[in-house]
Design a protein around this motif. Sequence first.
Motif, PDB file in Angstrom:
ATOM      1  N   ASP A 298      -3.303   6.944 -11.162  1.00  0.00           N
ATOM      2  CA  ASP A 298      -4.387   6.741 -10.198  1.00  0.00           C
ATOM      3  C   ASP A 298      -3.932   5.830  -9.072  1.00  0.00           C
ATOM      4  N   LEU A 299      -4.548   6.034  -7.910  1.00  0.00           N
ATOM      5  CA  LEU A 299      -4.323   5.087  -6.810  1.00  0.00           C
ATOM      6  C   LEU A 299      -5.049   3.798  -7.156  1.00  0.00           C
TER       7      LEU A 299
ATOM      8  N   VAL B 130       2.340   1.739  -3.527  1.00  0.00           N
ATOM      9  CA  VAL B 130       1.379   2.299  -4.479  1.00  0.00           C
ATOM     10  C   VAL B 130       1.205   3.796  -4.211  1.00  0.00           C
ATOM     11  N   GLN B 131       1.062   4.153  -2.944  1.00  0.00           N
ATOM     12  CA  GLN B 131       0.903   5.553  -2.561  1.00  0.00           C
ATOM     13  C   GLN B 131       2.128   6.380  -2.984  1.00  0.00           C
TER      14      GLN B 131
ATOM     15  N   PHE C  88       2.138   6.978  -6.725  1.00  0.00           N
ATOM     16  CA  PHE C  88       1.096   7.947  -7.077  1.00  0.00           C
ATOM     17  C   PHE C  88       1.545   9.366  -6.735  1.00  0.00           C
ATOM     18  N   GLU C  89       2.078   9.535  -5.553  1.00  0.00           N
ATOM     19  CA  GLU C  89       2.516  10.863  -5.103  1.00  0.00           C
ATOM     20  C   GLU C  89       3.668  11.407  -5.941  1.00  0.00           C
TER      21      GLU C  89
ATOM     22  N   GLU D 184       0.834  -1.206   0.000  1.00  0.00           N
ATOM     23  CA  GLU D 184       0.000   0.000   0.000  1.00  0.00           C
ATOM     24  C   GLU D 184       0.868   1.256   0.000  1.00  0.00           C
TER      25      GLU D 184
END
Length: 159
Positions: A71-72, A60-61, A64-65, A57
């Motif tokens: 997209d998340l 992925v974050q 994205f950032e 998690e």
Amino acid sequence: MKRILSVLFCLFVGVSVYAQSADVITSLLESKEATFGQVCYLAAVQENLINENDSFETAVQALFENGMIPDLEDPEAPIPLIDIVYIYSRLWPINGGLMYRITKGSPRYAFKQFQADGVLSSKQEPSDIISGAKALSIYTSCVNKYSGFDIKSVSMESE
């Protein structure tokens, strides 16, 4: 048999270069379908965006950032091949064709570039869901193709 051993050796070398946790690599190799979390983990650790002990998690974050994914996504969701290619294409400088450069490495043209470079076969489709072992094999092929790493220069003799 020789091909399997070669692939496993390349995987070992490619993986040890970036020192991800052995448990994560083992789970990736054993998974029937690669997930967003697993692929994002490889990318995020390579880019030093997360610690190798962080979760999928978090990976992925982090991507994205940092604008590496648009997209998340659910870390447990199977990841289509085109998304794997898009994430991997953000890890190395790729001298692509005209459309790849014009679109700044869009997923479609990143996929086509990987096929042209021999990282993917021409029979693979963007929507394919592949195993974790295959995702790691593609990662290793990218390391060999785009990072300047040359397996032939590695001495197998003890010193």
